[in-house]
Write a protein that holds these residues in place. Structure first.
Motif, PDB file in Angstrom:
ATOM      1  N   SER A   1    -122.436 -49.409 -20.205  1.00 39.90           N
ATOM      2  CA  SER A   1    -123.209 -50.048 -21.266  1.00 39.90           C
ATOM      3  C   SER A   1    -122.686 -51.429 -21.620  1.00 39.90           C
ATOM      4  O   SER A   1    -123.422 -52.257 -22.172  1.00 39.90           O
ATOM      5  CB  SER A   1    -123.210 -49.169 -22.523  1.00 39.90           C
ATOM      6  N   SER A   2    -121.421 -51.713 -21.296  1.00 46.94           N
ATOM      7  CA  SER A   2    -120.838 -52.997 -21.717  1.00 46.94           C
ATOM      8  C   SER A   2    -121.480 -54.180 -21.012  1.00 46.94           C
ATOM      9  O   SER A   2    -121.479 -55.292 -21.549  1.00 46.94           O
ATOM     10  CB  SER A   2    -119.329 -52.992 -21.454  1.00 46.94           C
TER      11      SER A   2
ATOM     12  N   GLU B   1    -113.174 -54.886 -25.350  1.00 52.42           N
ATOM     13  CA  GLU B   1    -112.910 -53.472 -25.075  1.00 52.42           C
ATOM     14  C   GLU B   1    -111.534 -53.142 -25.632  1.00 52.42           C
ATOM     15  O   GLU B   1    -110.519 -53.586 -25.110  1.00 52.42           O
ATOM     16  CB  GLU B   1    -112.946 -53.189 -23.572  1.00 52.42           C
TER      17      GLU B   1
ATOM     18  N   TYR C   1    -115.735 -42.663 -23.232  1.00 52.60           N
ATOM     19  CA  TYR C   1    -116.578 -41.550 -22.814  1.00 52.60           C
ATOM     20  C   TYR C   1    -115.750 -40.268 -22.817  1.00 52.60           C
ATOM     21  O   TYR C   1    -114.566 -40.270 -22.486  1.00 52.60           O
ATOM     22  CB  TYR C   1    -117.148 -41.827 -21.417  1.00 52.60           C
TER      23      TYR C   1
ATOM     24  N   TRP D   1    -114.710 -46.762 -19.292  1.00 50.69           N
ATOM     25  CA  TRP D   1    -115.645 -46.634 -18.175  1.00 50.69           C
ATOM     26  C   TRP D   1    -114.960 -46.973 -16.860  1.00 50.69           C
ATOM     27  O   TRP D   1    -114.240 -47.963 -16.740  1.00 50.69           O
ATOM     28  CB  TRP D   1    -116.844 -47.556 -18.367  1.00 50.69           C
TER      29      TRP D   1
ATOM     30  N   THR E   1    -116.757 -55.288 -28.709  1.00 50.02           N
ATOM     31  CA  THR E   1    -117.292 -53.949 -28.469  1.00 50.02           C
ATOM     32  C   THR E   1    -116.422 -53.190 -27.482  1.00 50.02           C
ATOM     33  O   THR E   1    -115.991 -53.749 -26.477  1.00 50.02           O
ATOM     34  CB  THR E   1    -118.724 -54.030 -27.924  1.00 50.02           C
ATOM     35  N   SER E   2    -116.176 -51.933 -27.786  1.00 54.88           N
ATOM     36  CA  SER E   2    -115.477 -51.055 -26.848  1.00 54.88           C
ATOM     37  C   SER E   2    -116.295 -49.789 -26.656  1.00 54.88           C
ATOM     38  O   SER E   2    -116.956 -49.308 -27.582  1.00 54.88           O
ATOM     39  CB  SER E   2    -114.080 -50.701 -27.363  1.00 54.88           C
ATOM     40  N   TYR E   3    -116.257 -49.266 -25.435  1.00 55.39           N
ATOM     41  CA  TYR E   3    -116.953 -48.026 -25.096  1.00 55.39           C
ATOM     42  C   TYR E   3    -115.942 -47.039 -24.513  1.00 55.39           C
ATOM     43  O   TYR E   3    -115.116 -47.406 -23.682  1.00 55.39           O
ATOM     44  CB  TYR E   3    -118.052 -48.274 -24.067  1.00 55.39           C
TER      45      TYR E   3
ATOM     46  N   GLU F   1    -120.991 -40.829 -25.230  1.00 59.45           N
ATOM     47  CA  GLU F   1    -120.536 -42.215 -25.219  1.00 59.45           C
ATOM     48  C   GLU F   1    -120.232 -42.618 -26.655  1.00 59.45           C
ATOM     49  O   GLU F   1    -121.002 -42.317 -27.562  1.00 59.45           O
ATOM     50  CB  GLU F   1    -121.622 -43.132 -24.649  1.00 59.45           C
ATOM     51  N   GLU F   2    -119.101 -43.269 -26.853  1.00 59.48           N
ATOM     52  CA  GLU F   2    -118.711 -43.691 -28.198  1.00 59.48           C
ATOM     53  C   GLU F   2    -118.544 -45.206 -28.209  1.00 59.48           C
ATOM     54  O   GLU F   2    -117.751 -45.764 -27.441  1.00 59.48           O
ATOM     55  CB  GLU F   2    -117.413 -43.008 -28.612  1.00 59.48           C
ATOM     56  N   LYS F   3    -119.292 -45.838 -29.073  1.00 61.51           N
ATOM     57  CA  LYS F   3    -119.269 -47.303 -29.194  1.00 61.51           C
ATOM     58  C   LYS F   3    -118.593 -47.694 -30.502  1.00 61.51           C
ATOM     59  O   LYS F   3    -118.897 -47.145 -31.556  1.00 61.51           O
ATOM     60  CB  LYS F   3    -120.699 -47.847 -29.151  1.00 61.51           C
TER      61      LYS F   3
END
Length: 628
Positions: free
Chosen positions: A307-308, A371, A325, A438, A321-323, A472-474
């Motif tokens: 998603s990034s 991230e 999983y 990711w 933004t960080s993602y 997924e956690e944003k």
């Protein structure tokens, strides 16, 4: 036949009469009518026993031949043919009703039937009219609604009694009166037998001739007491107990085999001499723990969309933004065990991961658009200052963000944001793997050992299955606002800072970049609450563990989430961080993404659930001595 009418019970004998009616034994081409009037009509002046041999086969102007009538019931294309799954007895009765319809009366039926199959007929009562079947040896009453069986209504000639899939809660009613003394097989699987007192009704005093016993898929829990009762059945050779909660304990098979030395088959598996040797002496230990042990393993996640690559470049003031999983699954809550063990499970699910591994190691600036991972926050301010020596947004490591939640109230506020797919079934607890950044293949490396003492709830859970969800956690992070410059002291400090910045701008670009890193790394960041999103969810059946399988292994497939366009963006970003790659190699690597036959990889998760089973008496004793 029709279902139960009001509160009127449906008896076995009435179901048999209804079945005979549906065979149409008195209607064409069976029975007596114009089609065979010359053979059985009043003008014939003869009874069945007075017929001249061969006369019944002769055609007459007023009727059909016997062979012609038989063809009508035998041909699969005939409208008078029986369904293909009809029993041999039904076909015989239809043909007998053509050859000799005068023979069919109540007395004949009661002496003819040796087997009665009354399956799925809404029967609720085993009535005394069954005693009229003087030669009955097999009675199959499966898939009905029988709650009690009075043994006084069972023919004494009975050798096989099957009551699978009924509503029997106890065997007590079967033992109030003496059961048929010659009964050799008793099938009570898929009922509701529950409680330690059931062992009182499975003894040789009630079933002296029993050779085969099926108690599968009930709710029996006390293995040791049940086996003690089964020891009295000297002729017992076949036993089925799988599907009961008691069969979930690790030592179940070994203890049963060692306790019942004459047993030949247990749960449809032949008892080998090697098994008897391996489990010798296990039955002498009466202090075995009544607990099941299961191991849940979650392997790799594949096919996760990055998603990034779809987020815009962050400005100086963010947001960064960080993602991450992770995978969740629900498991039965052990009400009899230590509930404190699961006290932090919900918090583990909704709070950011406490993992200390770097999320952006050796990644270029283009990929590191904020991230970030987290770090323990200050209770007073809820933020953490990032020291120069630790992390930098523009270096090869990503900055850690503080936790913004450390109270049950804040967790409760976040929980409604979770997808409805994560709603828990009653009596279950949600477990989560560690959050990972990711990658093309995300290794979970998760293993959890579950020890469950509540065996009945565990059986219900295995029948229902577990829900596996990929999340997924944003997290958005923002630089803290700069302090006010109204005071003369701060204004003078700000002037010096500007002069220092002007001097830095005159430095070579390399030194300037290093200075920028040191400056950014010392900035304080605040983070918004995590925003969870369900990428995929599915139900994994676990019933094979009840049916004797020790292991359930599956790859959960949630379908394709990635697209060719998103994969191109991911490749373009990743290719920038790879050194010494020629333009030709880049084009070659990107070629599959531009082909029409390219198929993105589906989102999958590797899952394994293992039920612990002891392979020898030594294994069982070691498991007993091991600390919980």
């Amino acid at each position: 036949m029709e279902g139960r009418r009001g509160s009127e019970p449906v008896t076995v004998s009435s179901a048999v009469r209804e079945h005979l009616r549906q065979l149409c034994l008195r209607e064409f081409p069976c029975g007596i009518g114009s089609w065979n009037h010359s053979r059985f009509g009043p003008q014939a002046g003869q009874r069945r026993g007075e017929l001249v041999p061969g006369e019944a086969e002769t055609a007459s102007p007023e009727g059909e031949t016997v062979e012609a009538l038989l063809d009508l019931v035998r041909s699969p294309h005939s409208p008078w043919a029986l369904p293909g799954d009809s029993s041999t007895e039904d076909r015989f009765l239809r043909e007998l009703a053509i050859r000799d319809p005068l023979l069919l009366n109540d007395s004949f039926f009661c002496s003819y039937f040796r087997t009665l199959r009354v399956v799925d007929k809404e029967v609720t009562l085993v009535d005394e009219n069954l005693l009229k079947f003087q030669k009955l040896e097999e009675l199959i009453l499966s898939a009905n609604h029988i709650k009690e069986v009075d043994a006084a209504h069972l023919p004494p000639t009975l050798k096989v009694l099957e009551l699978y899939g009924n509503e029997l809660a106890s065997m007590e009613s079967l033992c109030v009166h003496p059961p048929p003394p010659g009964l050799q097989h008793l099938g009570l699987g898929h009922n509701k037998l529950l409680g330690p007192l059931e062992s009182l009704y499975i003894t040789a005093s009630h079933w002296p001739s029993l050779v085969s016993l099926d108690l599968s898929f009930n709710d029996l829990t006390d293995l040791q007491r049940l086996v003690a009762a089964l020891r009295t059945l000297r002729r017992l050779r076949l036993l089925v107990l799988q599907g009961n909660p008691l069969a979930l304990v690790p030592y179940y098979r070994g203890f049963t085999i060692d306790s019942l030395g004459r047993l030949c088959v247990l749960d449809d598996i032949t008892v080998s001499p090697n098994e008897k040797h391996q489990f010798r002496g296990l039955s002498l230990h009466g202090d075995l723990a009544h607990a099941a042990q299961l191991v849940v393993t979650i392997g790799n996640i594949r096919g996760v969309p990055d998603s990034s690559v779809l987020d815009p470049e962050p400005g100086p003031e963010g947001p960064f933004t960080s993602y991450t999983y992770y995978v969740t699954y629900d498991f039965v809550e052990d009400e009899e065990g230590d509930r404190k063990e699961y006290a932090g499970v919900l918090a583990e699910i909704v709070k950011p991961s406490p993992s200390t591994e770097p999320l952006g190691e050796d990644l270029p600036e283009e990929e590191l658009r904020g991230e970030v991972s987290e770090e323990a926050e200050s209770p007073e301010s809820g933020t953490t200052e990032l020291p120069d020596s630790e992390l930098s947004l523009l270096s090869g490591r990503s900055a850690r963000l503080p936790r913004s939640m450390d109270s049950v109230e804040e967790l409760a506020k976040l929980w409604p944001r979770m997808s409805h797919h994560l709603s828990l079934s009653p009596g279950t607890v949600l477990f989560s793997t560690a959050r990972k950044p990711w990658t093309e293949v995300i290794p979970c490396g998760y293993e959890m050992h579950h020890t469950v003492k509540g065996l009945v709830p565990l059986k219900a859970f295995l029948l229902a299955g577990t829900t596996v969800t990929v999340m997924e956690e944003k997290i958005l992070s923002w630089p803290l606002a700069s302090p006010s410059t109204d005071s003369p002291l701060l204004a003078k400090k700000g002037k010096k800072e500007r002069e220092k910045r002007d001097k830095v701008e005159k430095e070579p670009s390399k030194e300037r970049r290093g200075s920028k890193k040191r400056k950014d790394s010392s900035r304080e960041l605040r983070q918004d609450p995590p925003v969870p999103r369900v990428l995929g969810s599915c139900l994994v059946p676990l019933e094979p563990l009840l049916a004797g399988e020790p292991l359930v292994t599956t790859v959960c497939n949630f379908g394709v989430l990635r697209t060719t366009e998103s994969d191109k963006l991911t490749f373009a970003r990743d290719s920038k961080k790879v050194k010494n790659v020629t333009k030709k190699e880049k084009l070659k690597a990107a070629a599959p993404l531009s082909e029409s036959q390219y198929q993105p990889e589906p989102l999958t998760v590797e899952l394994q659930v293992q039920l612990s089973q002891c392979r020898s008496a030594a294994d069982a004793l070691r498991a007993l001595e091991a600390p919980e």
